[in-house]
Design a protein around this motif. Structure first.
Motif, mmCIF file in Angstrom:
data_model
loop_
_atom_site.group_PDB
_atom_site.id
_atom_site.type_symbol
_atom_site.label_atom_id
_atom_site.label_comp_id
_atom_site.label_asym_id
_atom_site.label_seq_id
_atom_site.Cartn_x
_atom_site.Cartn_y
_atom_site.Cartn_z
ATOM 1 N N GLY A 130 74.804 34.493 42.638
ATOM 2 C CA GLY A 130 75.217 35.876 42.447
ATOM 3 C C GLY A 130 74.561 36.550 41.261
ATOM 4 N N ASN A 131 73.866 35.758 40.438
ATOM 5 C CA ASN A 131 73.190 36.299 39.262
ATOM 6 C C ASN A 131 71.671 36.345 39.422
ATOM 7 N N ARG A 168 87.320 36.889 49.664
ATOM 8 C CA ARG A 168 86.779 37.900 48.749
ATOM 9 C C ARG A 168 85.596 37.373 47.952
ATOM 10 N N ASN A 169 85.706 36.156 47.407
ATOM 11 C CA ASN A 169 84.635 35.616 46.572
ATOM 12 C C ASN A 169 83.358 35.382 47.373
ATOM 13 N N LYS A 170 83.505 34.834 48.578
ATOM 14 C CA LYS A 170 82.329 34.607 49.418
ATOM 15 C C LYS A 170 81.687 35.929 49.823
ATOM 16 N N ARG A 171 82.525 36.916 50.098
ATOM 17 C CA ARG A 171 81.986 38.218 50.490
ATOM 18 C C ARG A 171 81.209 38.857 49.348
ATOM 19 N N LYS A 172 81.742 38.747 48.140
ATOM 20 C CA LYS A 172 81.047 39.301 46.976
ATOM 21 C C LYS A 172 79.733 38.571 46.728
ATOM 22 N N LEU A 173 79.744 37.248 46.908
ATOM 23 C CA LEU A 173 78.519 36.473 46.719
ATOM 24 C C LEU A 173 77.466 36.903 47.734
ATOM 25 N N LYS A 174 77.879 37.006 48.995
ATOM 26 C CA LYS A 174 76.957 37.448 50.039
ATOM 27 C C LYS A 174 76.365 38.808 49.690
ATOM 28 N N GLU A 175 77.207 39.739 49.272
ATOM 29 C CA GLU A 175 76.748 41.094 48.968
ATOM 30 C C GLU A 175 75.754 41.096 47.817
ATOM 31 N N LYS A 176 76.000 40.284 46.794
ATOM 32 C CA LYS A 176 75.106 40.242 45.643
ATOM 33 C C LYS A 176 73.747 39.640 46.013
#
Length: 208
Positions: A130-131, A168-176
């Motif tokens: 994600g970074n 939520r966490n997986k979705r945010k990771l995918k989006e990033k």
């Protein structure tokens, strides 16, 4: 056997560090896939790259492989997990490359790296996915003009195209990760997205 497996088999060569790979499998330590590793080492040879900056040492597996291409190559590597860092240092010592490694136990997001700009031939990003954008922005200035930036796991084992994610966490990771991939595909840097391993992004430092 499907085509992807066929190509992976062709791309997978002799394993120089079977003990470290076995340890990674046993302890569930994520390391670069064999076919992506073969591509990475081929890129090193093509560019005659001998100085590497690695974000995410883990247990030193990819670092050892990079150093194995040229006997006079050098590695600067950053790892924030103390246990992984200590294992990596042991592995570098075991294979007698410790003198060619500058290993940092630190968080790549916040480290103040005492390094001249445009001083390494290749940047290899293989840390918290994600970074990716942060790491690219922070460390790409250290890469020489016409050097390489390589990012592993850009496909997230297929998660990057999964529209059915509920967590939520997986979705945010995918989006990033997807946002980083899209940014790089639209950037002025020559880029190639290679479907080897878990996806390898290869970026040339020179802009077009």
């Amino acid at each position: 056997m499907d085509l992807a497996q066929y190509v992976k088999t062709l791309n997978t060569g002799h394993e120089s560090y079977p003990d470290i790979l076995s340890y990674a499998v046993e302890k569930n330590v994520p390391v670069i896939d064999s076919d992506a590793l073969a591509a990475l080492k081929h890129l090193i040879r093509i560019k005659a790259a001998k100085t590497y900056l690695e974000i995410g040492t883990a247990i030193g597996y990819s670092g050892l492989h990079m150093l194995s291409v040229y006997d006079d190559s050098r590695l600067i590597t950053i790892e924030k997990d103390e246990a992984s860092y200590e294992t990596a240092v042991e592995n570098f010592s075991k294979y007698k490359v410790g003198s060619r490694v500058d290993a940092h136990l630190d968080d790549a997001k916040t480290i103040d790296l005492n390094l001249d700009e445009a001083s390494v031939d290749m940047l290899f990003i293989d840390a918290s996915k994600g970074n990716n954008q942060l790491f690219f922005d922070k460390f790409s200035p250290f890469v020489k003009e016409d050097g390489l930036i390589v990012v592993d796991n850009i496909l997230l084992r297929g998660l990057v195209i999964d529209d059915g994610i509920t967590g939520r966490n997986k979705r945010k990771l995918k989006e990033k990760v997807d946002a980083f991939n899209q940014n790089m595909s639209k950037s002025n840097y020559p880029t190639s997205f290679l479907p080897v391993g878990d996806g390898l992004l290869v970026i040339s430092k020179s802009q077009v």
